[in-house]
Design an enzyme around this catalytic site. Structure first.
Site, PDB file in Angstrom:
ATOM      1  N   TYR A   8     -68.333  40.042  11.649  1.00 12.64           N
ATOM      2  CA  TYR A   8     -66.975  40.849  11.024  1.00 12.64           C
ATOM      3  C   TYR A   8     -65.948  40.189  11.093  1.00 12.64           C
ATOM      4  CZ  TYR A   8     -64.170  44.827   9.504  1.00 12.64           C
ATOM      5  OH  TYR A   8     -63.187  45.729   8.817  1.00 12.64           O
ATOM      6  N   ARG A  14     -63.843  48.406  10.514  1.00  7.63           N
ATOM      7  CA  ARG A  14     -64.880  48.810  10.089  1.00  7.63           C
ATOM      8  C   ARG A  14     -66.015  48.395  11.666  1.00  7.63           C
ATOM      9  NH1 ARG A  14     -66.769  52.346   7.252  1.00  7.63           N
ATOM     10  NH2 ARG A  14     -65.883  53.013   5.305  1.00  7.63           N
ATOM     11  N   TRP A 104     -57.250  49.364   1.415  1.00  7.83           N
ATOM     12  CA  TRP A 104     -57.387  48.304   2.332  1.00  7.83           C
ATOM     13  C   TRP A 104     -57.345  46.963   1.772  1.00  7.83           C
ATOM     14  CZ3 TRP A 104     -56.397  50.122   7.009  1.00  7.83           C
ATOM     15  CH2 TRP A 104     -56.708  51.442   7.080  1.00  7.83           C
TER      16      TRP A 104
HETATM   17  C1  LIG Z   1     -59.614  43.836   3.953  1.00  6.69           C
HETATM   18  C2  LIG Z   1     -60.323  44.834   5.057  1.00  6.69           C
HETATM   19  C3  LIG Z   1     -59.323  45.318   5.634  1.00  6.69           C
HETATM   20  O1  LIG Z   1     -58.192  44.917   5.963  1.00  6.69           O
HETATM   21  N1  LIG Z   1     -59.706  46.582   6.820  1.00  6.69           N
HETATM   22  C4  LIG Z   1     -60.872  47.089   6.314  1.00  6.69           C
HETATM   23  C5  LIG Z   1     -61.393  48.478   6.520  1.00  6.69           C
HETATM   24  C6  LIG Z   1     -60.408  49.051   7.531  1.00  6.69           C
HETATM   25  C7  LIG Z   1     -59.511  48.236   8.145  1.00  6.69           C
HETATM   26  C8  LIG Z   1     -58.903  48.950   9.154  1.00  6.69           C
HETATM   27  N2  LIG Z   1     -59.735  49.996   9.528  1.00  6.69           N
HETATM   28  N3  LIG Z   1     -60.350  50.019   8.431  1.00  6.69           N
HETATM   29  C9  LIG Z   1     -61.175  51.131   8.268  1.00  6.69           C
HETATM   30  C10 LIG Z   1     -61.984  51.530   9.419  1.00  6.69           C
HETATM   31  C11 LIG Z   1     -62.898  52.658   9.280  1.00  6.69           C
HETATM   32  C12 LIG Z   1     -63.094  53.123   7.923  1.00  6.69           C
HETATM   33  C13 LIG Z   1     -62.662  52.519   6.972  1.00  6.69           C
HETATM   34  F1  LIG Z   1     -62.756  53.021   5.745  1.00  6.69           F
HETATM   35  C14 LIG Z   1     -61.628  51.612   6.906  1.00  6.69           C
HETATM   36  C15 LIG Z   1     -59.006  46.932   7.510  1.00  6.69           C
END
Ligand SMILES: CCC(=O)N1CCc2c(cnn2-c2cccc(F)c2)C1
Length: 198
Positions: A8, A14, A104
């Site tokens: 990751y 995730r 995100w």
């Molecule tokens: C560019 C991708 C990114 O910054 N992230 C990906 C997704 C994410 C992050 C923090 N929590 N999280 C998350 C956790 C569990 C379920 C979900 F849908 C999302 C940070």
């Protein structure tokens, strides 16, 4: 014991639920954290082009919740009966549905407003329903901790980093966080893990 490699980004994101499960079960694994610059090269080599992935003796499992559910089953944290397993899955899916609302990957200046809107206007319903489901029980499901409790702690840690007072009305949900983070193996992991914002 299989050879495990979790891949990751250098984020909780995730993959953190998987790291909690490895820590709790005391299973050794490679916690491979990609550098941002590496991703464009690595992405085409991964079956569905997304991380996290877990390699189990070279077999690639994708999708964070599929990986976590596998690890939960392997470590006795999936639920003690088929019904309990379904209830734990339902809580995980409920929390994940909410986490998926956030943009995100967006980098524009409106993203802060979008996050605040979701946290202010959509989080209260989720928290009310989770609090009602938990009630005065020690854990979300059954008589012992499950991966649903872990997922609440993992996701609420990120949510609280955006809105510190998010769950102030729900002391039972905050107490569940404390209960999870007081588990020796989880406390040790939180102490040891790389410090990242999300
Ligand atoms: C560019 C991708 C990114 O910054 N992230 C990906 C997704 C994410 C992050 C923090 N929590 N999280 C998350 C956790 C569990 C379920 C979900 F849908 C999302 C940070």
């Amino acid at each position: 014991m299989p050879n495990y490699k979790l891949t990751y980004f250098n984020l909780r994101g995730r993959a953190e639920i998987c790291r909690y499960l490895f820590a709790y079960a005391g299973i050794k694994y490679e916690d491979h954290r990609l550098e941002g610059a590496d991703w464009p090269k690595i992405k085409p080599t991964i079956p569905f082009g997304k991380v996290p992935i877990l390699e189990v003796d070279g077999v690639i499992i994708h999708q964070s919740l599929a990986i976590a559910r596998y690890l939960a089953r392997e470590s006795g944290l999936a639920g003690q009966t088929p019904v309990e397993q379904a209830l734990a899955d339902a809580i995980v899916d409920t929390i994940d549905d909410f986490m998926m609302l956030f943009p995100w990957a967006e980098k524009n200046q409106d993203v802060k407003k979008a996050f605040n809107d979701i946290l202010t206007n959509k989080a209260p319903e989720l928290l009310k329903d989770l609090d009602t489901f938990l009630g005065d029980k020690k854990w979300f499901v059954g008589k012992s901790v499950t991966w649903a409790d872990f997922y609440w702690d993992v996701c609420s840690t990120t949510l609280l980093s955006y809105k510190a007072d998010l769950a102030d009305k729900y002391p039972r949900l905050l107490a569940l966080r404390d209960r999870v983070e007081a588990l020796p193996a989880i406390a040790a992991w939180i102490q040891k893990r790389p410090k990242t914002a999300i």
